[in-house]
Design an enzyme around this catalytic site. Structure first.
Site, PDB file in Angstrom:
ATOM      1  N   ASP A  32       0.868  -1.181   0.000  1.00 18.29           N
ATOM      2  CA  ASP A  32       0.000   0.000   0.000  1.00 18.29           C
ATOM      3  C   ASP A  32       0.908   1.234   0.000  1.00 18.29           C
ATOM      4  OD1 ASP A  32      -2.841   1.007   2.068  1.00 18.29           O
ATOM      5  OD2 ASP A  32      -1.577   2.208   0.732  1.00 18.29           O
ATOM      6  N   GLU A  82      30.216   5.396   3.955  1.00 14.83           N
ATOM      7  CA  GLU A  82      30.147   4.007   4.391  1.00 14.83           C
ATOM      8  C   GLU A  82      29.882   3.107   3.185  1.00 14.83           C
ATOM      9  OE1 GLU A  82      26.559   2.824   6.610  1.00 14.83           O
ATOM     10  OE2 GLU A  82      26.056   4.950   6.661  1.00 14.83           O
ATOM     11  N   CYS A 114      26.475   6.182   9.320  1.00 16.95           N
ATOM     12  CA  CYS A 114      25.957   7.471   8.837  1.00 16.95           C
ATOM     13  C   CYS A 114      26.482   8.655   9.636  1.00 16.95           C
ATOM     14  CB  CYS A 114      24.434   7.464   8.864  1.00 16.95           C
ATOM     15  SG  CYS A 114      23.732   6.104   7.917  1.00 16.95           S
ATOM     16  N   THR A 155      13.996   2.259   1.693  1.00 17.51           N
ATOM     17  CA  THR A 155      14.725   3.384   2.309  1.00 17.51           C
ATOM     18  C   THR A 155      16.083   3.609   1.638  1.00 17.51           C
ATOM     19  OG1 THR A 155      15.793   2.045   4.025  1.00 17.51           O
ATOM     20  CG2 THR A 155      13.614   2.917   4.542  1.00 17.51           C
ATOM     21  N   SER A 204      17.409  -1.101  14.828  1.00 22.55           N
ATOM     22  CA  SER A 204      18.085   0.140  14.441  1.00 22.55           C
ATOM     23  C   SER A 204      17.275   1.350  14.885  1.00 22.55           C
ATOM     24  CB  SER A 204      18.377   0.181  12.933  1.00 22.55           C
ATOM     25  OG  SER A 204      17.208   0.422  12.197  1.00 22.55           O
ATOM     26  N   HIS A 236      19.544  12.957  11.595  1.00 15.78           N
ATOM     27  CA  HIS A 236      19.854  11.982  10.547  1.00 15.78           C
ATOM     28  C   HIS A 236      18.534  11.358  10.098  1.00 15.78           C
ATOM     29  CE1 HIS A 236      21.240   8.656   8.306  1.00 15.78           C
ATOM     30  NE2 HIS A 236      20.923   7.757   9.220  1.00 15.78           N
ATOM     31  N   LYS A 245       9.984  10.668  14.704  1.00 17.85           N
ATOM     32  CA  LYS A 245      10.052   9.724  15.839  1.00 17.85           C
ATOM     33  C   LYS A 245      11.110  10.192  16.838  1.00 17.85           C
ATOM     34  CE  LYS A 245       9.258   5.286  13.407  1.00 17.85           C
ATOM     35  NZ  LYS A 245       8.043   4.737  14.005  1.00 17.85           N
ATOM     36  N   ASN A 279      17.628   7.627   1.623  1.00 17.88           N
ATOM     37  CA  ASN A 279      18.728   7.654   2.594  1.00 17.88           C
ATOM     38  C   ASN A 279      20.057   7.854   1.867  1.00 17.88           C
ATOM     39  OD1 ASN A 279      20.324   7.442   4.832  1.00 17.88           O
ATOM     40  ND2 ASN A 279      19.718   5.350   5.370  1.00 17.88           N
TER      41      ASN A 279
HETATM   42  N1  COA Z   1      -0.455   3.553   5.549  1.00 20.44           N
HETATM   43  C1  COA Z   1       0.213   4.357   6.426  1.00 20.44           C
HETATM   44  N2  COA Z   1       1.190   3.894   7.264  1.00 20.44           N
HETATM   45  C2  COA Z   1       1.518   2.587   7.171  1.00 20.44           C
HETATM   46  C3  COA Z   1       0.870   1.708   6.290  1.00 20.44           C
HETATM   47  C4  COA Z   1      -0.177   2.240   5.449  1.00 20.44           C
HETATM   48  N3  COA Z   1      -0.842   1.476   4.566  1.00 20.44           N
HETATM   49  N4  COA Z   1       1.404   0.495   6.448  1.00 20.44           N
HETATM   50  C5  COA Z   1       2.366   0.591   7.393  1.00 20.44           C
HETATM   51  N5  COA Z   1       2.434   1.866   7.833  1.00 20.44           N
HETATM   52  C6  COA Z   1       3.354   2.427   8.818  1.00 20.44           C
HETATM   53  C7  COA Z   1       3.583   1.533  10.022  1.00 20.44           C
HETATM   54  O1  COA Z   1       2.554   1.697  10.985  1.00 20.44           O
HETATM   55  C8  COA Z   1       4.928   2.034  10.491  1.00 20.44           C
HETATM   56  O2  COA Z   1       4.762   3.237  11.188  1.00 20.44           O
HETATM   57  P1  COA Z   1       5.323   3.400  12.695  1.00 20.44           P
HETATM   58  O3  COA Z   1       6.804   3.108  12.616  1.00 20.44           O
HETATM   59  O4  COA Z   1       5.048   4.813  13.014  1.00 20.44           O
HETATM   60  O5  COA Z   1       4.596   2.401  13.504  1.00 20.44           O
HETATM   61  C9  COA Z   1       5.657   2.376   9.185  1.00 20.44           C
HETATM   62  O6  COA Z   1       4.628   2.511   8.200  1.00 20.44           O
HETATM   63  C10 COA Z   1       6.626   1.298   8.732  1.00 20.44           C
HETATM   64  O7  COA Z   1       5.961   0.087   8.746  1.00 20.44           O
HETATM   65  P2  COA Z   1       6.653  -1.254   9.262  1.00 20.44           P
HETATM   66  O8  COA Z   1       5.683  -2.352   9.195  1.00 20.44           O
HETATM   67  O9  COA Z   1       7.341  -1.000  10.565  1.00 20.44           O
HETATM   68  O10 COA Z   1       7.743  -1.399   8.094  1.00 20.44           O
HETATM   69  P3  COA Z   1       8.888  -2.443   7.868  1.00 20.44           P
HETATM   70  O11 COA Z   1       8.747  -3.653   8.696  1.00 20.44           O
HETATM   71  O12 COA Z   1       8.916  -2.629   6.397  1.00 20.44           O
HETATM   72  O13 COA Z   1      10.226  -1.705   8.365  1.00 20.44           O
HETATM   73  C11 COA Z   1      11.980  -0.126   8.525  1.00 20.44           C
HETATM   74  C12 COA Z   1      10.461  -0.322   8.329  1.00 20.44           C
HETATM   75  C13 COA Z   1      12.270   1.362   8.603  1.00 20.44           C
HETATM   76  C14 COA Z   1      12.421  -0.797   9.807  1.00 20.44           C
HETATM   77  C15 COA Z   1      12.701  -0.735   7.307  1.00 20.44           C
HETATM   78  O14 COA Z   1      12.411   0.028   6.188  1.00 20.44           O
HETATM   79  C16 COA Z   1      14.209  -0.830   7.464  1.00 20.44           C
HETATM   80  O15 COA Z   1      14.743  -1.833   7.934  1.00 20.44           O
HETATM   81  N6  COA Z   1      14.954   0.226   7.026  1.00 20.44           N
HETATM   82  C17 COA Z   1      16.401   0.244   7.039  1.00 20.44           C
HETATM   83  C18 COA Z   1      16.981   0.581   8.398  1.00 20.44           C
HETATM   84  C19 COA Z   1      16.661   1.941   8.858  1.00 20.44           C
HETATM   85  O16 COA Z   1      16.345   2.818   8.089  1.00 20.44           O
HETATM   86  N7  COA Z   1      16.778   2.142  10.187  1.00 20.44           N
HETATM   87  C20 COA Z   1      16.511   3.423  10.827  1.00 20.44           C
HETATM   88  C21 COA Z   1      17.481   3.800  11.907  1.00 20.44           C
HETATM   89  S1  COA Z   1      19.148   4.008  11.320  1.00 20.44           S
END
Ligand code: COA
Length: 390
Positions: A32, A82, A114, A155, A204, A236, A245, A279
């Protein structure tokens, strides 16, 4: 501006030739689009062309700075990354050569996920303290690459941010103290034999939030400003929602109301470029600064809080004050053009670029002409990367 001011005198960024809209990724994997646009706050990701890498982006980001200020006073170049292209030779040496910088300079590469561009900035400030005529070119350049069909894929991104650090800066004066935090965690890493990063996404996010707390706590203990003194916060941004967040977490930690409007006022202008670029690891927070300076109402004399995080993990909180007259130095049109002039690609082309790498047999391989930037990676020959102006 006090006469002992040191900070960011100029700031310029570059990104890639290609862009993959998140709508295309969502169509491919059945996600979605609300998850991408609202959930993580990303609209598109920059994708490097076959003849682009961290060197070509870094040189493209830094070239306008050298054109404006000249190269004479640049005695140090620090390239933070990196997604390094070599275990021994600094990518900055190629950039030094492409830009025609003086041989009387030191060039070095820095790494800590980063975070390292912030270490580079502090290193640069230290050098300028020793000799106020000295200028340091700090460049953060990265290609963020996760496995196809992994949670991190959405990302990804790529960009370089170049900063000229000097005495009496025209943009942002960097203040003492810094709040520092290091903790040994395995939230994100990339062993030397891998082209894509390994990440525990949820870990993370919580490691990042712990680091926000730790860096702020140390900043307060070192006698830093009160939270209410800042008019904006540059975090970052591995994905732009992370900045929201992090700020909500900081407000809660400090016992402040986490009012949604207040958070948006402090963060929104820092996320405009990253939402479209994705990113860019080391460059991400400095793209956030470019976005803030380019898009916010007048920030003269206002304090900006910076929170630099690098997985693994190291974080630093520090403050900067925006310098009178900064607006005349901005590169708003060039920055917006870098984003809007990217060429959208379909999923098949994205996948082809994602999977592509030069063979490692030492043979001669040329790269197709794709970039629209000023420099290109022309070939690999005898294990040597050959760069050229386009
Ligand atoms: N409409 C609106 N929001 C939605 C949605 C929809 N249809 N479906 C999911 N979401 C929201 C979730 O509620 C969540 O929000 P929240 O974090 O505020 O609860 C967000 O979208 C992400 O959903 P999630 O299920 O947690 O995604 P994911 O399991 O695919 O993982 C990351 C998200 C960021 C962990 C993943 O992209 C990742 O591993 N990224 C690389 C590492 C990174 O960037 N780390 C950050 C710190 S360095």
């Amino acid at each position: 501006m006090t006469s002992d001011a040191i900070g960011i005198h100029d700031l310029s960024f570059a990104t890639t030739r290609f862009v993959l809209p998140h709508t295309t990724l969502a169509d491919h994997n059945g996600t979605d689009i609300g998850k991408y646009h609202t959930g993580i706050g990303q609209r598109s990701m920059s994708v490097p062309a076959a003849d682009e890498d961290i060197v070509t982006m870094a040189a493209a980001a830094a070239a306008p700075i050298v054109a404006r200020h000249g190269a004479d006073q640049i005695r140090t170049v620090v390239l933070a990354t990196e997604s390094s292209i070599d275990q021994a030779k600094s990518a900055g040496v190629y950039v030094h050569s492409l830009l025609g910088l003086p041989s009387s300079a030191r060039v070095v590469e820095m790494k800590q996920a980063c975070y390292s561009a912030t270490a580079a900035l502090q290193f640069a400030i230290g050098l300028v303290h020793r000799d106020r005529s000295h200028r340091v070119l700090v460049i953060a350049s990265d290609v963020s690459r996760y496995e196809l069909d992994s949670p991190g894929e959405a990302t990804q991104g790529a960009a370089a941010a170049a900063m000229l650090v000097s005495a009496d800066p025209a943009l942002v004066q960097i203040e003492d103290p810094s709040g520092l935090f290091t903790a040994d965690v395995m939230d994100f890493w990339r062993p030397n034999y891998r082209a894509t990063a390994l990440v525990d996404g949820k870990e993370s996010i919580s490691a990042y939030l712990q680091a926000v707390e730790g860096a702020w706590k140390d900043y307060a203990e070192q006698g830093g400003r009160a939270l209410g003194e800042f008019s904006a916060f540059c975090y970052h941004q591995p994905f732009t929602k992370m900045a929201y967040k992090a700020h909500r977490h900081l407000l809660g930690y400090c016992g402040h109301d986490a009012d949604k409007g207040e958070i948006a006022r402090a963060i929104a202008d820092t996320t405009t470029y990253n939402a479209d670029i994705g990113n860019s690891y080391t460059a991400s927070m400095y793209l956030g600064l470019a976005s803030l300076l380019d898009n916010a109402d007048d920030l003269t004399h206002q304090a900006i809080g910076f929170l630099s995080y690098g997985s693994g993990s190291v974080a630093e909180f520090f403050a900067g004050t925006v310098v009178p007259g900064y607006r005349s130095q901005l590169r708003v049109a060039a920055h917006r053009d870098a984003i809007t002039q990217r060429h959208p690609i379909d999923y098949a082309k994205y996948r082809e670029l994602h999977e592509q790498s030069f063979p490692d047999d030492g043979g001669d391989y040329s790269a197709p002409r794709e970039t629209a930037g000023p420099y290109r990676l022309a070939a690999l020959s005898g294990h040597k990367r050959i760069y050229e102006p386009r």
